[in-house]
Design a protein around this motif. Sequence first.
Motif, PDB file in Angstrom:
ATOM      1  N   ALA A  34      50.412  -4.681  21.112  1.00  0.00           N
ATOM      2  CA  ALA A  34      50.110  -6.117  20.940  1.00  0.00           C
ATOM      3  C   ALA A  34      48.542  -6.304  21.126  1.00  0.00           C
ATOM      4  N   VAL A  35      48.052  -5.760  22.309  1.00  0.00           N
ATOM      5  CA  VAL A  35      46.672  -5.845  22.684  1.00  0.00           C
ATOM      6  C   VAL A  35      45.768  -5.073  21.639  1.00  0.00           C
ATOM      7  N   GLY A  36      46.249  -3.826  21.296  1.00  0.00           N
ATOM      8  CA  GLY A  36      45.428  -3.248  20.223  1.00  0.00           C
ATOM      9  C   GLY A  36      45.467  -3.927  18.876  1.00  0.00           C
ATOM     10  N   ASP A  37      46.485  -4.429  18.398  1.00  0.00           N
ATOM     11  CA  ASP A  37      46.644  -5.239  17.267  1.00  0.00           C
ATOM     12  C   ASP A  37      45.594  -6.305  17.337  1.00  0.00           C
ATOM     13  N   ALA A  38      45.387  -7.219  18.465  1.00  0.00           N
ATOM     14  CA  ALA A  38      45.028  -8.353  18.632  1.00  0.00           C
ATOM     15  C   ALA A  38      43.207  -8.224  18.658  1.00  0.00           C
ATOM     16  N   LEU A  39      42.940  -6.976  19.180  1.00  0.00           N
ATOM     17  CA  LEU A  39      41.642  -6.795  19.318  1.00  0.00           C
ATOM     18  C   LEU A  39      40.992  -6.146  18.135  1.00  0.00           C
ATOM     19  N   GLY A  40      41.850  -5.467  17.458  1.00  0.00           N
ATOM     20  CA  GLY A  40      41.416  -4.486  16.378  1.00  0.00           C
ATOM     21  C   GLY A  40      41.327  -5.659  15.070  1.00  0.00           C
ATOM     22  N   GLY A  41      42.239  -6.537  15.202  1.00  0.00           N
ATOM     23  CA  GLY A  41      42.143  -7.437  14.009  1.00  0.00           C
ATOM     24  C   GLY A  41      40.848  -8.029  13.742  1.00  0.00           C
ATOM     25  N   ALA A  42      40.151  -8.345  14.777  1.00  0.00           N
ATOM     26  CA  ALA A  42      38.727  -8.945  14.711  1.00  0.00           C
ATOM     27  C   ALA A  42      37.717  -8.062  13.991  1.00  0.00           C
ATOM     28  N   THR A  43      37.959  -6.639  13.988  1.00  0.00           N
ATOM     29  CA  THR A  43      36.957  -5.794  13.341  1.00  0.00           C
ATOM     30  C   THR A  43      37.701  -5.097  12.173  1.00  0.00           C
ATOM     31  N   GLU A  44      38.742  -5.624  11.628  1.00  0.00           N
ATOM     32  CA  GLU A  44      39.428  -4.602  10.440  1.00  0.00           C
ATOM     33  C   GLU A  44      38.566  -5.047   9.230  1.00  0.00           C
ATOM     34  N   GLY A  45      38.460  -3.720   8.560  1.00  0.00           N
ATOM     35  CA  GLY A  45      37.683  -3.550   7.335  1.00  0.00           C
ATOM     36  C   GLY A  45      36.263  -3.333   7.331  1.00  0.00           C
ATOM     37  N   TRP A  46      35.698  -3.313   8.386  1.00  0.00           N
ATOM     38  CA  TRP A  46      34.258  -3.279   8.583  1.00  0.00           C
ATOM     39  C   TRP A  46      33.594  -2.006   9.032  1.00  0.00           C
TER      40      TRP A  46
ATOM     41  N   SER B  66      41.332  -0.932  11.477  1.00  0.00           N
ATOM     42  CA  SER B  66      41.250  -1.010  12.991  1.00  0.00           C
ATOM     43  C   SER B  66      42.436  -1.651  13.898  1.00  0.00           C
ATOM     44  N   ASP B  67      43.211  -2.789  13.289  1.00  0.00           N
ATOM     45  CA  ASP B  67      44.365  -3.381  13.802  1.00  0.00           C
ATOM     46  C   ASP B  67      45.333  -2.416  13.809  1.00  0.00           C
ATOM     47  N   SER B  68      45.658  -1.744  12.848  1.00  0.00           N
ATOM     48  CA  SER B  68      46.838  -0.793  12.817  1.00  0.00           C
ATOM     49  C   SER B  68      46.391   0.337  13.595  1.00  0.00           C
ATOM     50  N   ILE B  69      45.252   0.993  13.671  1.00  0.00           N
ATOM     51  CA  ILE B  69      44.795   2.060  14.441  1.00  0.00           C
ATOM     52  C   ILE B  69      44.992   1.847  15.985  1.00  0.00           C
ATOM     53  N   ALA B  70      44.488   0.763  16.395  1.00  0.00           N
ATOM     54  CA  ALA B  70      44.385   0.472  17.631  1.00  0.00           C
ATOM     55  C   ALA B  70      45.915   0.024  18.050  1.00  0.00           C
ATOM     56  N   THR B  71      46.819  -0.969  17.294  1.00  0.00           N
ATOM     57  CA  THR B  71      48.148  -0.824  17.647  1.00  0.00           C
ATOM     58  C   THR B  71      48.863   0.624  18.109  1.00  0.00           C
ATOM     59  N   MET B  72      48.734   1.485  17.043  1.00  0.00           N
ATOM     60  CA  MET B  72      49.133   2.692  17.372  1.00  0.00           C
ATOM     61  C   MET B  72      48.820   3.266  18.603  1.00  0.00           C
TER      62      MET B  72
END
Length: 388
Positions: A16-28, A314-320
């Motif tokens: 959950a933490v990886g997902d939330a933090l990574g969501g902010a930078t996804e696609g860049w 980044s959200d999926s990478i950080a989630t995993m």
Amino acid sequence: MNVIEDRVAGVLAGAAVGDALGGATEGWTPEQIEERHGGRVTGIVGPFLPDWRTARPIAPYHKGDGHVTDDTLMTHALIEVYAARRTHLDAFNVASDLVPLMIREPRWIPELEQEALILQRVFLAEKWMVARIHYGHVDPREAGVGNIVNCGATMYMAPVGLVNMGDPEAAYAEAIDLAGAHQSSYGREAAGVFAAAIAAAVGPGATVADVMAACVRVAHDGTAAAIEAVLAAVAGFREAGGSEDPRELGRVIRAAVSPFDTVGDEYRAMAMDARLPSRTKSIEELPVALGFVLAHDGDARAAILDAVNYGRDSDSIATMAGAICGGLGGREAVPSEWVSDVAKASRLDLESVIVTMTDVVRDVAGADARRARERASMLEGMLDGALL
């Protein structure tokens, strides 16, 4: 807290933490991320695009500010299915239980800032699953054929690893069956390998090396080649003493996975053959996540932050990465301030989800143990009879 609950808590909090933090930078890109935030991201940040409601009409989501994305929504939905069934799952359970949850059960969607259906937040590859199974009545085992080949199934397979705690091969087999309703080709393969990684991570006394060995052991085709290439690149990077440039590890990992990634270097301008089935390609997210876990010896904070600053998906990478590190180190491995802030921002009752998943793991493990004893007894009797 007992060992099982601790490992479940670590996996679900890390994811959950990886997902939330990574969501902010996804696609860049890393450069765009640093320019936007005045340097590398070191925690929860706001949306990359302040005008998020209108900037990208196809995805009007409030990413950032501690909001979990579809990775966590789907993970928790799958946990609801396990809680209802209390046994191992297959593709038919996606049709009978998971898809109905996606289209009938409103819940708080952080990125939409309202009660809505999961269907209204997930992207095209997940909508395909609903269209094929609920409206097209396709055999669930084959519903993933023809879909965009991506990490959509992989991102929520952590619960499969948890119910197969300590048995990567069983986790792989269950995830491959279940994910057939959603994905095909290397998208389905990655789902199996990620589940195996979680099962290995939460095993007694597991190490980072055990996780990597399990992934290499179960993986096939381009997924296996991509994982091996990334792990070799990280090992070489470490043997050379690393780098003072914090971006260099990400560059090394990206270069290693690039030959297997179909999306291409321009993440938002994909190549014409992107996300098509192939025996020689791999999704990018899983090998990259494994690379960050290996590079940081299972340190959740470091692995998650490198995934966040990697950009792209980044959200999926950080989630995993977060889930694997949390599985290895338990609840204490995941920064508590991140966990509490994400839970608050996303209105996420994470503790309740952890308790539910822990109970499921206990029930399924108990049933597995009873079946194993019965089978062992039966085989011993047959073997003894054969010797007479």
